[in-house]
Design a protein around this motif. Structure first.
Motif, PDB file in Angstrom:
ATOM      1  N   UNK A   1      47.408 -39.700  13.816  1.00  0.00           N
ATOM      2  CA  UNK A   1      46.502 -39.933  12.688  1.00  0.00           C
ATOM      3  C   UNK A   1      45.129 -39.329  12.978  1.00  0.00           C
ATOM      4  N   UNK A   2      44.647 -39.516  14.202  1.00  0.00           N
ATOM      5  CA  UNK A   2      43.338 -38.956  14.563  1.00  0.00           C
ATOM      6  C   UNK A   2      43.380 -37.430  14.499  1.00  0.00           C
TER       7      UNK A   2
ATOM      8  N   UNK B   1      31.629 -52.504   3.846  1.00  0.00           N
ATOM      9  CA  UNK B   1      30.617 -51.741   3.101  1.00  0.00           C
ATOM     10  C   UNK B   1      31.281 -50.678   2.233  1.00  0.00           C
ATOM     11  N   UNK B   2      32.200 -49.949   2.864  1.00  0.00           N
ATOM     12  CA  UNK B   2      32.863 -48.859   2.146  1.00  0.00           C
ATOM     13  C   UNK B   2      33.609 -49.390   0.925  1.00  0.00           C
ATOM     14  N   UNK B   3      34.325 -50.507   1.123  1.00  0.00           N
ATOM     15  CA  UNK B   3      35.103 -51.070   0.009  1.00  0.00           C
ATOM     16  C   UNK B   3      34.170 -51.591  -1.080  1.00  0.00           C
ATOM     17  N   UNK B   4      33.071 -52.228  -0.679  1.00  0.00           N
ATOM     18  CA  UNK B   4      32.135 -52.743  -1.685  1.00  0.00           C
ATOM     19  C   UNK B   4      31.486 -51.587  -2.453  1.00  0.00           C
ATOM     20  N   UNK B   5      31.086 -50.539  -1.741  1.00  0.00           N
ATOM     21  CA  UNK B   5      30.476 -49.377  -2.407  1.00  0.00           C
ATOM     22  C   UNK B   5      31.417 -48.777  -3.439  1.00  0.00           C
TER      23      UNK B   5
ATOM     24  N   UNK C   1      47.187 -47.862   4.969  1.00  0.00           N
ATOM     25  CA  UNK C   1      46.109 -46.895   4.730  1.00  0.00           C
ATOM     26  C   UNK C   1      46.482 -45.506   5.235  1.00  0.00           C
ATOM     27  N   UNK C   2      47.277 -45.471   6.303  1.00  0.00           N
ATOM     28  CA  UNK C   2      47.640 -44.160   6.852  1.00  0.00           C
ATOM     29  C   UNK C   2      48.525 -43.381   5.877  1.00  0.00           C
TER      30      UNK C   2
ATOM     31  N   UNK D   1      39.308 -43.113   4.873  1.00  0.00           N
ATOM     32  CA  UNK D   1      40.479 -43.993   4.912  1.00  0.00           C
ATOM     33  C   UNK D   1      41.199 -43.864   6.248  1.00  0.00           C
ATOM     34  N   UNK D   2      41.213 -42.669   6.801  1.00  0.00           N
ATOM     35  CA  UNK D   2      41.840 -42.485   8.116  1.00  0.00           C
ATOM     36  C   UNK D   2      41.055 -43.235   9.186  1.00  0.00           C
ATOM     37  N   UNK D   3      39.723 -43.241   9.055  1.00  0.00           N
ATOM     38  CA  UNK D   3      38.901 -44.025   9.998  1.00  0.00           C
ATOM     39  C   UNK D   3      39.270 -45.493   9.949  1.00  0.00           C
ATOM     40  N   UNK D   4      39.385 -46.019   8.739  1.00  0.00           N
ATOM     41  CA  UNK D   4      39.747 -47.423   8.578  1.00  0.00           C
ATOM     42  C   UNK D   4      41.109 -47.693   9.212  1.00  0.00           C
ATOM     43  N   UNK D   5      42.047 -46.815   8.906  1.00  0.00           N
ATOM     44  CA  UNK D   5      43.407 -47.000   9.425  1.00  0.00           C
ATOM     45  C   UNK D   5      43.400 -46.991  10.950  1.00  0.00           C
ATOM     46  N   UNK D   6      42.626 -46.065  11.523  1.00  0.00           N
ATOM     47  CA  UNK D   6      42.584 -45.977  12.989  1.00  0.00           C
ATOM     48  C   UNK D   6      41.994 -47.240  13.604  1.00  0.00           C
TER      49      UNK D   6
END
Lengths: 266, 330
Positions: B87-88, A153-157, A46-47, A62-67
């Protein structure tokens, strides 16, 4: 296989009650690596989107997910041993992640398909893992379950938006699902390593929620006006180090600095 | 985060307009002089609005393009901790871009228009991002020098006269100092590391030093907008003042790392209480502003590709939203 509860029981008999480090028990270490590798490899994938996503808001999500995933990976690998050593100094045969997470990003639809299939599974797993008899695993899962609820949720949306968006987005979403669908059975595979840990209440038996998983995915796809892809022969092997060709390239990129300068501290 | 807009190039800005009602202009200037914030609904001279749109959108573009050089190292960060921090940080830059686009939108320009201006080459972004990140040390050097220079530029902007811009800068500055620290921390690790790591660190300083000094924009005697921007408190210190401040803070930091700044003329000047330093290669600066930076084409291609490849996604989201609204209305 020597499982944790047996070893703990022996220790208690001998008057020691400290929990045993997972690295002392091959099955535990293996399990922590599976959990950690799934999260870290998907986080790494994802990063790759960072700075290149379809819209700024998507880039941030996507960065949130990756983190989150890199954090979960770090925690589980930290239970299995030295997280950095495990992340940067293992070759393909020693990685235990499933095939799904190592799949290339493809287009945004393929990324979303991968995320939907993985996060839905990971959420159901972590929910149950939060009650693991191993408190350390339980704690990581309990923290992760909140994060993963958002991923799911994000992926389903997005699956619904793309499936029920334009003709092109529906086609791409169906292709993304088609790419990823063959890796679903591996998520529910139970081998010898898992069997022992399930018996001890350390690991979760994924077969217990396979039916629920399939109906949740089917409901999302129905709302997205997409067909559930046809099942095909399971592709397995990731948990035993047998992967797709993609993982080697991912590792070559991810590991190059620590491998090139093995004595350096960063 | 970071990133500045001080490319401040356009030399064709008209002098203060005369067509506007002098009483309005006088009242506006009095408010600004009294350090009041100007808000979106307030009357403002047309040139003030245009200058702000240019400056804020350049700043936003700089944040977004600025994600690329550092993004180049996210997948190759040498430890899990460094990976997560980087990344952050790059994500923060995207967030700053978002606040700034929103601030610019309050002046009546849409994000699409701004993005198009960037992709067509009409809008500028900081020259610094047109240089390549070759080694991991570049990530340290960017945090230390580029974010350091950005902080110098941005701290005064928290008191800039346009309210939404000032408030966006307060949020940006909060995160920025963390970014600079992480960069300097990378440099410390490298400077105390193996001979190969020291070599990387020195090489990164050699390559990023001069482009960092260029981030403050052209010298004051060749910065046509400075005087008016200072009067309107869009800008609060001159390019040369900020550049001097940056050199004064950064040279001792390089000394601490046992690295040398690639300028033989750097020397403490007791009389002025600051460092003397050599002349920036302004020819290079203007060339990079014209789009002739070493990786300018790569940066623009990456932005255009992201935008073009994402068009179907944005279209799908809009189409879905449309259907949903129609369904609700039915």
């Amino acid at each position: 296989m020597a499982t944790r509860s047996k070893i703990d029981a022996d220790l208690v008999k001998r008057g020691r009650t400290d929990p045993v480090a997972p690295e002392a028990i091959p099955a535990m270490q293996d399990y922590c690596q599976r959990l950690g590798d799934d999260a870290l490899i998907l986080g790494q994938r994802l990063s790759e989107w960072c700075g290149h996503a379809p819209a700024l808001e998507v880039d941030l999500s996507l960065a949130n997910l990756a983190l989150d995933l890199i954090g979960q990976g770090t925690n589980f690998l930290g239970l299995a041993g030295d997280a950095d050593k495990l992340a940067f100094h293992r070759d393909v045969l020693d990685w235990k992640n499933c095939w799904l997470v190592e799949q290339p990003n493809g287009d945004f639809a393929q990324t979303i398909a991968r995320q939907l299939l993985f996060s839905t599974w990971q959420h159901m797993l972590y929910e149950r893992l939060a009650a693991s008899s191993d408190e350390r695993i339980a704690a990581i899962a309990a923290k992760g379950v909140k994060e993963v609820a958002y991923h799911r949720e994000l992926a389903a949306d997005w699956t619904i938006r793309l499936g029920d968006g334009t003709e092109e987005s529906a086609r791409r979403m169906a292709e993304g699902l088609d790419w990823c669908w063959r890796f679903v059975p591996e998520l529910f595979e139970v081998d010898e390593v898992l069997e022992g840990l399930i018996a001890d209440g350390i690991a979760v038996d994924p077969r217990l929620f396979e039916g629920e998983y399939r109906s949740v995915i089917a409901a999302v796809l129905a709302e997205a006006k997409l067909a559930v892809p046809a099942d095909q022969r399971a592709i397995l092997g990731g948990r035993r180090g047998h992967h797709s060709e993609h993982l080697g390239h991912l590792l070559a990129v991810m590991q190059f600095l620590p491998r090139t300068y093995p004595d350096a501290q960063w | 985060m970071r990133r500045m807009y001080t490319t401040e190039l356009s030399k064709n800005v008209k002098p203060i307009e005369t067509a506007e009602e002098p009483e309005l202009v006088a009242a506006f200037e009095a408010r600004v002089a009294a350090d009041e914030f100007i808000e979106p609904k307030d009357w403002m001279p047309d040139a003030y609005r245009k200058t702000l749109v240019r400056q804020i959108s350049q700043h936003a573009h700089s944040e977004i393009v600025g994600m690329l050089p550092e993004g180049n190292w996210i997948t190759r960060a040498p430890s899990l901790r460094r990976k997560a921090i980087l990344l952050a940080k790059v994500q923060d830059e995207g967030g700053h871009g978002l606040y700034l686009y929103c601030a610019a939108e309050t002046l009546g320009t849409s994000r699409e228009e701004m993005v198009e201006a960037l992709h067509s080459g009409k809008a500028k972004y900081s020259t610094i991002f047109n240089y390549p990140t070759l080694t991991w040390a570049d990530i340290g050097a960017i945090g230390w020098l580029v974010d350091g220079a950005a902080i110098m530029n941005q701290v005064p902007l928290q008191r800039t006269s346009y309210g939404p811009y000032a408030r966006a800068m307060v949020r940006v500055c909060k995160e920025e100092s963390f970014h600079q620290r992480q960069g300097y921390e990378i440099m410390i690790a490298l400077a105390n590391g193996t001979p190969e790591q020291k070599r990387m660190a020195q090489d990164a300083l050699n390559r990023w030093w001069w482009p960092s000094l260029m981030m403050f924009g052209p010298p004051d005697d060749n910065s046509p907008n400075t005087e008016r921007s200072m009067r309107w408190r869009i800008k609060r210190e001159t390019n040369d003042e900020l550049r001097q401040k940056f050199v004064d803070i950064t040279v001792p930091q390089a000394d601490f790392l046992n690295l040398s700044v690639p300028d033989p003329e750097v020397k403490w000047n007791e009389a002025k209480g600051g460092y003397d330093f050599g002349e920036v290669d302004w020819e290079e600066f203007y060339a990079v502003v014209r789009g002739e930076g070493p990786v300018a084409k790569e940066r623009m291609k990456a932005r255009r590709d992201a935008w073009d490849n994402g068009a179907w996604v944005r279209d799908a989201a809009a189409a879905y939203e449309e259907k949903r609204r129609a369904k609700q209305a039915a």
